[in-house]
Design a protein around this motif. Structure first.
Motif, PDB file in Angstrom:
ATOM      1  N   UNK A  70      19.962  21.732  27.756  1.00 27.41           N
ATOM      2  CA  UNK A  70      19.369  20.463  27.330  1.00 27.41           C
ATOM      3  C   UNK A  70      19.186  20.368  25.830  1.00 27.41           C
ATOM      4  N   UNK A  71      19.121  21.504  25.119  1.00 22.77           N
ATOM      5  CA  UNK A  71      18.890  21.479  23.685  1.00 22.77           C
ATOM      6  C   UNK A  71      20.039  22.066  22.883  1.00 22.77           C
ATOM      7  N   UNK A  72      20.669  23.111  23.383  1.00 29.94           N
ATOM      8  CA  UNK A  72      21.659  23.835  22.599  1.00 29.94           C
ATOM      9  C   UNK A  72      22.867  24.144  23.464  1.00 29.94           C
ATOM     10  N   UNK A  73      24.034  24.160  22.822  1.00 30.51           N
ATOM     11  CA  UNK A  73      25.285  24.512  23.496  1.00 30.51           C
ATOM     12  C   UNK A  73      25.863  25.742  22.813  1.00 30.51           C
ATOM     13  N   UNK A  74      26.387  26.660  23.630  1.00 31.85           N
ATOM     14  CA  UNK A  74      27.032  27.864  23.116  1.00 31.85           C
ATOM     15  C   UNK A  74      28.538  27.601  23.071  1.00 31.85           C
ATOM     16  N   UNK A  75      29.100  27.641  21.874  1.00 33.48           N
ATOM     17  CA  UNK A  75      30.505  27.310  21.656  1.00 33.48           C
ATOM     18  C   UNK A  75      31.318  28.598  21.577  1.00 33.48           C
ATOM     19  N   UNK A  76      32.392  28.658  22.356  1.00 31.03           N
ATOM     20  CA  UNK A  76      33.264  29.830  22.348  1.00 31.03           C
ATOM     21  C   UNK A  76      34.564  29.605  21.591  1.00 31.03           C
ATOM     22  N   UNK A  77      34.966  28.355  21.379  1.00 33.81           N
ATOM     23  CA  UNK A  77      36.223  28.093  20.676  1.00 33.81           C
ATOM     24  C   UNK A  77      36.195  26.667  20.114  1.00 33.81           C
ATOM     25  N   UNK A  78      36.830  26.499  18.926  1.00 33.64           N
ATOM     26  CA  UNK A  78      36.979  25.175  18.342  1.00 33.64           C
ATOM     27  C   UNK A  78      36.160  24.940  17.102  1.00 33.64           C
ATOM     28  N   UNK A  79      35.157  25.766  16.820  1.00 35.27           N
ATOM     29  CA  UNK A  79      34.310  25.581  15.654  1.00 35.27           C
ATOM     30  C   UNK A  79      34.137  26.893  14.903  1.00 35.27           C
ATOM     31  N   UNK A  80      33.755  26.775  13.639  1.00 37.72           N
ATOM     32  CA  UNK A  80      33.462  27.934  12.807  1.00 37.72           C
ATOM     33  C   UNK A  80      32.040  27.821  12.282  1.00 37.72           C
ATOM     34  N   UNK A  81      31.474  28.969  11.991  1.00 40.54           N
ATOM     35  CA  UNK A  81      30.121  28.998  11.449  1.00 40.54           C
ATOM     36  C   UNK A  81      30.087  28.261  10.107  1.00 40.54           C
ATOM     37  N   UNK A  82      29.063  27.425   9.920  1.00 43.71           N
ATOM     38  CA  UNK A  82      28.898  26.683   8.685  1.00 43.71           C
ATOM     39  C   UNK A  82      29.442  25.271   8.722  1.00 43.71           C
ATOM     40  N   UNK A  83      30.301  24.939   9.674  1.00 39.94           N
ATOM     41  CA  UNK A  83      30.807  23.573   9.771  1.00 39.94           C
ATOM     42  C   UNK A  83      29.690  22.637  10.209  1.00 39.94           C
ATOM     43  N   UNK A  84      29.872  21.353   9.842  1.00 37.26           N
ATOM     44  CA  UNK A  84      28.888  20.346  10.198  1.00 37.26           C
ATOM     45  C   UNK A  84      29.444  19.445  11.297  1.00 37.26           C
ATOM     46  N   UNK A  85      28.586  19.168  12.261  1.00 37.16           N
ATOM     47  CA  UNK A  85      28.984  18.318  13.391  1.00 37.16           C
ATOM     48  C   UNK A  85      28.002  17.159  13.497  1.00 37.16           C
ATOM     49  N   UNK A  86      28.494  16.037  14.010  1.00 34.59           N
ATOM     50  CA  UNK A  86      27.669  14.846  14.166  1.00 34.59           C
ATOM     51  C   UNK A  86      26.805  15.010  15.416  1.00 34.59           C
TER      52      UNK A  86
END
Length: 410
Positions: free
Chosen positions: A351-367
């Motif tokens: 409900x608050x956080x998603x654990x990402x395994x592929x597609x993003x890098x640390x430090x990137x900004x998401x909307x």
């Protein structure tokens, strides 16, 4: 009017129209030529589209606990209904409703006088039989002495010996009556068998209570420690069993609407069978409750800590969108802060956080919010969001929670 007058008026109208045309041409020429520049002005450049305000969050690595969430009920560890084991008048109550009671504390007093009289009577009967026994034993000694010198018959000595044995047995019966009378007298003062909290008084002093009454006098519940029984999906049973073999499994209890944290405890018992009608397994956790934060019968939201994933990539769950091809996020790209969709894979969506395994890098900004107002290539005005995972919180996985993977909408 003659012909010459009409000709003059026609020529005058033509001259007026010609003068108006010359004036309009002069105005047009002035607008084309820049003043004082000696040449034509340049056309205005088209304006840039305005930026769209959105809220963004940074992709971060952090520890994320996995909580298994279920609905539970608070239960007292022990509940005792205090009943009378003898008949009599309830003379006095030593407790007040809602009082905290220790084990062994007196609760009520039943009129002890009839039972004291029965005890005294049994004691007197034993004393009487003991006196008779002493006299019979002396007679037996005399008869045996006379029989050895043939001054009396052997039968008379044997008869006296039987009388002595009979009185001895009678004294044992008297002692049993005394013991029973003492037990009955002890039942007139009722003490609490457990420590806990007294409930409402069910019988007031002055009433007659009976041993066969079903309602009882008062109910005492042990509330410290206290238990919470909750259910989890059966497909998580083996995960919980393995976790209990390795460590104590922490359980957190919140109010039913999950707005208020109540207690932290440990998982103690897993039920010995799965409920086939619901596909769930019952579990019992134990909590310290000196402050009475939990009450028996209360419905709560219980969460068992299955594990903690260390150093995983996380984003707020609001950033993850679901399209025709699966999951995607809008990434704010440098240097002009335009957005572009990015396919992602998530091992867990909470409900608050998603654990990402592929597609993003640390430090990137998401909307995080405002996705409906943007499309690929839109320039945005990025505003920072709050921390995606507050300290001490994690992903609470309910019965329908699963693993989601996919890509952006086409």
């Amino acid at each position: 009017m003659d012909q010459s007058s009409r000709s003059v008026r026609a020529r005058t109208a033509v001259r007026s129209l010609a003068a108006a045309g010359v004036l309009a041409g002069a105005v047009l020429a002035a607008s084309v030529w820049a003043p004082g520049a000696g040449g034509p002005a340049k056309a205005a450049e088209p304006s840039q589209p305005p930026t769209v305000p959105v809220t963004v969050a940074t992709v971060k690595r952090q520890d994320v606990p996995l909580w298994l969430q279920g609905i539970g009920t608070v239960q007292a560890v022990s509940t005792v209904t205090i009943r009378s084991r003898v008949d009599g008048e309830l003379q006095k109550a030593f407790f007040t409703e809602g009082q905290t009671i220790k084990a062994g504390d007196p609760l009520v007093q039943i009129d002890p006088r009839p039972f004291q009289a029965a005890l005294d009577q049994a004691t007197a009967k034993k004393a009487q039989d003991e006196a008779q026994l002493a006299n019979a034993q002396r007679d037996l000694a005399r008869y045996e002495a006379l029989a050895q010198r043939d001054f009396s018959s052997r039968q008379q000595a044997d008869t006296q010996k039987a009388e002595v044995a009979q009185l001895q047995a009678q004294i044992k019966g008297d002692q049993a009556l005394i013991d029973n009378a003492q037990v009955q007298l002890g039942y007139t003062l009722i003490r609490s068998p457990i420590g806990g909290r007294a409930g409402f008084s069910l019988v007031d002093p002055g009433n007659i209570v009976h041993a066969n009454d079903t309602g009882g006098i008062v109910v005492v519940t042990q509330t410290d420690p206290i238990a919470v029984v909750f259910t989890l999906p059966e497909d998580r049973l083996h995960d919980i069993v393995d976790a209990m073999k390795q460590r104590e499994v922490a359980v957190s209890v919140n109010s039913r609407d999950t707005r208020r944290h109540l207690k932290d405890g440990t998982l103690k018992v897993i039920d010995n069978q799965v409920d086939p009608t619901t596909g769930t397994i019952r579990m019992k956790a134990l909590f310290p409750n000196a402050d009475n934060a939990l009450w028996p019968g209360e419905f709560v939201s219980a969460e068992a800590l299955l594990r903690t994933d260390r150093g995983v990539l996380t984003v707020p769950s609001a950033a993850v969108q679901r399209g025709a091809s699966g999951l995607y996020v809008y990434v704010v790209a440098a240097p002009d802060d335009h957005v572009e969709p990015r396919t992602v894979q998530a091992s867990r969506l909470g409900p608050q956080v998603a654990v990402i395994t592929d597609g993003l890098k640390e430090g990137e900004r998401v909307v995080v919010s405002g996705q409906l107002k943007v499309q690929p290539g839109t320039r945005v005005e990025a505003r920072p969001a709050e921390q995606p995972l507050p300290a001490g919180e994690g992903i609470a996985e309910g019965i329908s929670q699963g693993v989601a993977q996919g890509g952006p909408a086409q």
